[in-house]
Design a protein around this motif. Structure first.
Motif, PDB file in Angstrom:
ATOM      1  N   CYS A   1       0.842  -1.183   0.000  1.00  0.00           N
ATOM      2  CA  CYS A   1       0.000   0.000   0.000  1.00  0.00           C
ATOM      3  C   CYS A   1       0.884   1.243   0.000  1.00  0.00           C
ATOM      4  O   CYS A   1       1.903   1.282   0.684  1.00  0.00           O
ATOM      5  CB  CYS A   1      -0.920  -0.030   1.215  1.00  0.00           C
ATOM      6  SG  CYS A   1      -2.278   1.121   1.090  1.00  0.00           S
ATOM      7  N   GLN A   2       0.508   2.263  -0.749  1.00  0.00           N
ATOM      8  CA  GLN A   2       1.317   3.470  -0.915  1.00  0.00           C
ATOM      9  C   GLN A   2       1.055   4.539   0.140  1.00  0.00           C
ATOM     10  O   GLN A   2       1.741   5.542   0.169  1.00  0.00           O
ATOM     11  CB  GLN A   2       1.036   4.071  -2.297  1.00  0.00           C
ATOM     12  CG  GLN A   2       1.325   3.125  -3.438  1.00  0.00           C
ATOM     13  CD  GLN A   2       2.800   2.812  -3.569  1.00  0.00           C
ATOM     14  OE1 GLN A   2       3.636   3.704  -3.474  1.00  0.00           O
ATOM     15  NE2 GLN A   2       3.135   1.555  -3.754  1.00  0.00           N
ATOM     16  N   SER A   3       0.072   4.351   0.989  1.00  0.00           N
ATOM     17  CA  SER A   3      -0.320   5.395   1.930  1.00  0.00           C
ATOM     18  C   SER A   3      -0.808   4.765   3.225  1.00  0.00           C
ATOM     19  O   SER A   3      -1.095   3.576   3.280  1.00  0.00           O
ATOM     20  CB  SER A   3      -1.444   6.226   1.299  1.00  0.00           C
ATOM     21  OG  SER A   3      -1.932   7.175   2.205  1.00  0.00           O
ATOM     22  N   ASP A   4      -0.927   5.581   4.256  1.00  0.00           N
ATOM     23  CA  ASP A   4      -1.456   5.088   5.523  1.00  0.00           C
ATOM     24  C   ASP A   4      -2.946   4.793   5.432  1.00  0.00           C
ATOM     25  O   ASP A   4      -3.444   3.863   6.058  1.00  0.00           O
ATOM     26  CB  ASP A   4      -1.217   6.105   6.637  1.00  0.00           C
ATOM     27  CG  ASP A   4       0.258   6.233   6.989  1.00  0.00           C
ATOM     28  OD1 ASP A   4       1.021   5.295   6.699  1.00  0.00           O
ATOM     29  OD2 ASP A   4       0.634   7.275   7.542  1.00  0.00           O
TER      30      ASP A   4
ATOM     31  N   ASN B   1     -15.763   8.340  -0.147  1.00  0.00           N
ATOM     32  CA  ASN B   1     -15.852   8.991   1.172  1.00  0.00           C
ATOM     33  C   ASN B   1     -15.735   8.029   2.353  1.00  0.00           C
ATOM     34  O   ASN B   1     -16.135   8.368   3.462  1.00  0.00           O
ATOM     35  CB  ASN B   1     -17.125   9.833   1.296  1.00  0.00           C
ATOM     36  CG  ASN B   1     -17.044  11.091   0.461  1.00  0.00           C
ATOM     37  OD1 ASN B   1     -15.966  11.657   0.303  1.00  0.00           O
ATOM     38  ND2 ASN B   1     -18.161  11.518  -0.080  1.00  0.00           N
ATOM     39  N   LYS B   2     -15.202   6.832   2.136  1.00  0.00           N
ATOM     40  CA  LYS B   2     -14.915   5.907   3.232  1.00  0.00           C
ATOM     41  C   LYS B   2     -13.412   5.743   3.327  1.00  0.00           C
ATOM     42  O   LYS B   2     -12.729   5.642   2.312  1.00  0.00           O
ATOM     43  CB  LYS B   2     -15.568   4.537   2.970  1.00  0.00           C
ATOM     44  CG  LYS B   2     -17.073   4.536   3.168  1.00  0.00           C
ATOM     45  CD  LYS B   2     -17.683   3.200   2.807  1.00  0.00           C
ATOM     46  CE  LYS B   2     -17.455   2.148   3.841  1.00  0.00           C
ATOM     47  NZ  LYS B   2     -18.157   0.875   3.544  1.00  0.00           N
ATOM     48  N   LEU B   3     -12.903   5.713   4.556  1.00  0.00           N
ATOM     49  CA  LEU B   3     -11.467   5.528   4.770  1.00  0.00           C
ATOM     50  C   LEU B   3     -11.165   4.057   5.044  1.00  0.00           C
ATOM     51  O   LEU B   3     -11.888   3.392   5.796  1.00  0.00           O
ATOM     52  CB  LEU B   3     -10.988   6.377   5.944  1.00  0.00           C
ATOM     53  CG  LEU B   3     -10.895   7.875   5.690  1.00  0.00           C
ATOM     54  CD1 LEU B   3     -10.515   8.601   6.975  1.00  0.00           C
ATOM     55  CD2 LEU B   3      -9.884   8.181   4.593  1.00  0.00           C
ATOM     56  N   TYR B   4     -10.082   3.583   4.451  1.00  0.00           N
ATOM     57  CA  TYR B   4      -9.648   2.197   4.617  1.00  0.00           C
ATOM     58  C   TYR B   4      -8.173   2.187   5.022  1.00  0.00           C
ATOM     59  O   TYR B   4      -7.398   3.027   4.578  1.00  0.00           O
ATOM     60  CB  TYR B   4      -9.796   1.433   3.301  1.00  0.00           C
ATOM     61  CG  TYR B   4     -11.213   1.332   2.820  1.00  0.00           C
ATOM     62  CD1 TYR B   4     -12.031   0.282   3.217  1.00  0.00           C
ATOM     63  CD2 TYR B   4     -11.741   2.274   1.946  1.00  0.00           C
ATOM     64  CE1 TYR B   4     -13.338   0.173   2.759  1.00  0.00           C
ATOM     65  CE2 TYR B   4     -13.042   2.172   1.483  1.00  0.00           C
ATOM     66  CZ  TYR B   4     -13.835   1.129   1.892  1.00  0.00           C
ATOM     67  OH  TYR B   4     -15.130   1.020   1.439  1.00  0.00           O
ATOM     68  N   PRO B   5      -7.770   1.200   5.841  1.00  0.00           N
ATOM     69  CA  PRO B   5      -6.370   1.121   6.262  1.00  0.00           C
ATOM     70  C   PRO B   5      -5.438   0.568   5.186  1.00  0.00           C
ATOM     71  O   PRO B   5      -4.235   0.787   5.240  1.00  0.00           O
ATOM     72  CB  PRO B   5      -6.419   0.187   7.471  1.00  0.00           C
ATOM     73  CG  PRO B   5      -7.623  -0.653   7.245  1.00  0.00           C
ATOM     74  CD  PRO B   5      -8.604   0.225   6.510  1.00  0.00           C
TER      75      PRO B   5
END
Length: 125
Positions: free
Chosen positions: A5-8, A14-18
């Motif tokens: 994954c390239q990001s935290d 509009n949903k955040l995922y880890p």
């Protein structure tokens, strides 16, 4: 080493995922979503055709899963006719078709697990 994954965090609709695995599992995870997608992979189908092919799914669950898959843009729902009984046909969108290699990989792995740890049984239906 594989792709990471390239990001935290990842924001999709509009949903955040880890991680991106979480994104994928939100879209196709659960007991029936991937099964529905698999059954629509080669041809569009009516609701009754899906019910016959998916032994064990309840009408309520199938309806809810179809609605979620449609909302997520993986399947389309075409209604033919204006008054009951109408004909409703479900099919994969281009986005849904993009997961066909994943569905094939899941099928292959499932067949391998069944052959190594279980057995194939003829249906009593």
């Amino acid at each position: 080493m594989g792709i990471e994954c390239q990001s935290d965090l990842i924001r999709v609709n509009n949903k955040l995922y880890p991680c991106t695995v979480s994104v994928a599992m939100d879209l196709i995870g659960g007991k029936w979503k991937a099964v529905i997608l698999y059954h629509l992979k080669d041809a569009d189908k009516r609701y009754s055709e899906l019910r016959k092919e998916m032994v064990g799914v309840t009408e309520r669950t199938l309806s809810l899963q179809l609605k979620q898959l449609e909302e997520d843009g993986l399947i389309s729902r075409q209604v033919y006719g204006e008054k009951p009984p109408v004909k409703v046909v479900y099919g994969l969108t281009d986005f849904g078709k993009s997961c066909a290699p994943l569905l094939d990989a899941i099928l292959g792995w499932g067949n391998q697990v069944a052959a190594q740890k279980g057995e194939f049984v003829k249906s009593a239906f």
